[in-house]
Design an enzyme around this catalytic site. Structure first.
Site, PDB file in Angstrom:
ATOM      1  N   LYS A 105       0.837  -1.208   0.000  1.00  0.00           N
ATOM      2  CA  LYS A 105       0.000   0.000   0.000  1.00  0.00           C
ATOM      3  C   LYS A 105       0.868   1.253   0.000  1.00  0.00           C
ATOM      4  O   LYS A 105       0.526   2.264  -0.632  1.00  0.00           O
ATOM      5  CB  LYS A 105      -0.922  -0.016   1.231  1.00  0.00           C
TER       6      LYS A 105
ATOM      7  N   GLU B  21       0.779   6.818  -6.647  1.00  0.00           N
ATOM      8  CA  GLU B  21      -0.323   7.789  -6.675  1.00  0.00           C
ATOM      9  C   GLU B  21       0.218   9.218  -6.626  1.00  0.00           C
ATOM     10  O   GLU B  21      -0.259  10.102  -7.351  1.00  0.00           O
ATOM     11  CB  GLU B  21      -1.233   7.503  -5.483  1.00  0.00           C
TER      12      GLU B  21
END
Length: 291
Positions: free
Chosen positions: A164, A171
């Site tokens: 993550k 991102e």
């Protein structure tokens, strides 16, 4: 199955609802009594039948540590704790050892989906032993998006949050690229409708993505992002990604530059950071600063 859920904020509250819609029982605890089903961790644990699974969705660091410490005193051998917050993977390894001494299992789970997860499902990256994963699997199945993808047993303890973390680093870089392109389009006189240029990219182009869709949403709300201050916070995972890259001698020029661009936003009112701020608000409900 039954699940105890600790932390019923923007993410946790919606996750409780999605799991319940799948037919499972969720008993939630939060410091805010208006949203809690029970009023203490002890009451939560006492309400569950063994083997218990308790999912923790509280801020990383001290809040997570104190919650896991308290659960370690309340749970029994064979129970499992899931940390679904944004903890650093090194903390996962520590928590697994601390709970393992008491024969309590531990699973770390990176969760992506933001405020849209209730309807669209949450992308899940989890780490731990197969035995502990199996105890949580019905909840993973309830939370994940429809279809064959969106969830992965990434490896041993720490792998979920490490995955993550890298996801969030990517991102950062993707948002930075959209923001830079948007600022350049806004700067030149020849392009007279930047918002519609972004909208045109939503179909048929190689850069179409959910982030692009959210950028268009933000521009529909505020065409030139005039209402926003060019400031964007970093949540921590970007820094951890760069630190891990240094530790492993892996070059991450785009992700590193995007992190430093956020630092720069705290010194000037950056046009690019208006788009970054707008995107973070769109996908995660993160706060923005108005002029």
């Amino acid at each position: 199955m039954e699940l105890g859920l600790v932390g019923l904020g923007k993410m946790g509250g919606n996750m409780r609802e999605r799991i319940r819609r799948a037919g499972h029982t969720v008993i939630g605890y939060d410091r805010n009594p208006d949203v809690a089903d029970v009023h203490s961790l002890k009451e939560l644990v006492d309400s569950l039948k063994g083997p218990r699974v308790v999912w923790v969705m509280v801020p990383a660091g001290a809040a997570t540590q104190s919650t896991i410490d308290e659960l370690g005193e309340l749970l029994s051998p064979g129970d499992v704790v899931v940390d679904g917050g944004n903890s650093r993977w090194t903390d996962d390894e520590k928590h697994a050892v601390e709970l393992g001494i008491k024969d309590i299992g531990f699973v770390d789970c990176g969760v992506s989906g933001g405020v849209w997860g209730l309807e669209n499902g949450y992308a899940l990256m989890y780490g731990g032993t197969a035995e502990n994963i199996a105890k949580v699997q019905p909840v993973f199945d309830a939370l994940k998006p429809e279809g064959d993808f969106g969830a992965v047993h990434a490896g041993k303890v720490g792998a979920g949050h490490f995955s993550k973390m890298v996801h969030n680093g990517i991102e950062y870089a993707m948002m930075q690229a959209y923001a830079e392109g948007w600022e350049l389009l806004e700067k030149v006189d020849s392009v007279t409708d930047v918002r519609e240029v972004f909208r045109s990219w939503q179909e048929g182009t190689v850069i179409r993505s959910w982030l692009l869709d959210l950028a268009v949403n933000a521009l529909d709300d505020d065409e030139h992002l005039d209402k926003l201050k060019g400031f964007a916070q970093d949540s921590g995972e970007g820094r951890w990604t760069v630190e891990a890259a240094i530790d492993n001698a892996v070059p991450l020029p785009a992700i590193t530059a995007s992190l430093f661009a956020r630092f720069a936003s705290r010194q000037d009112d950056s046009p690019q950071m208006k788009m970054i701020a707008a995107l973070r608000n769109q996908f995660g409900g993160h706060a923005v600063e108005s002029k």
